[in-house]
Design a protein around this motif. Sequence first.
Motif: not given
Lengths: 113, 111
Positions: A33-34, A45-50, A91-94, B97-98
């Motif tokens: 996630f970003w 949350l900006i988006a889910t990276a697929n 900006y953070l990634c998770s 998982g968000k």
Amino acid sequence: SAVISQKPSRDICQRGTSLTIQCQVDSQVTMMFWYRQQPGQSLTLIATANQGSEATYESGFVIDKFPISRPNLTFSTLTVSNMSPEDSSIYLCSGTQGGPEAFFGQGTRLTVV
Amino acid sequence: GEDVEQSLFLSVREGDSSVINCTYTDSSSTYLYWYKQEPGAGLQLLTYIFSNMDMKQDQRLTVLLNKKDKHLSLRIADTQTGDSAIYFCAERGNQGGKLIFGQGTELSVKP
């Protein structure tokens, strides 16, 4: 637990330019996630990276402004395009590995001038 | 949509206990989290609790969950100056998982 290395840690950019932020995880993660943290604010949350397909964006965020790549299970990039001062944020990634824990990178502190 | 609320500031004396409160609206939350953010740093996961638990203790940290009232708290025993930071409550629903974050509570510990 997974360790996420994020770079750059900070940058100062001119308006109208683009910056690509990278996140590398030391083990495979199922979801990435970003998030954005505007000054003095919480994380959004900006988006889910697929992996291998287009990212899933939250309301208010679009692919043209925040293109995301996720070529494999350990790496993702976020680009902040055509920047303006309003894009100045952290900006953070998770990442998650199927369990309850959500791991975060150290964040990229972006200042747009 | 989902919402998570926290009070913005808390000030305590060194050695006292700190209690940071959080409320959330998503009744389908699976996990609830507490993160710590020190100035200029990223997010550090402190602890999390599964939604069918009502308490979790980990050294100086105690998490209490009242699922009926959708209220979560973090108690820090014997608070130290090194505990000064912003504490974020977050909840995870049942869709991926968000996480949804609260605004953060700034904890100030005075000697």
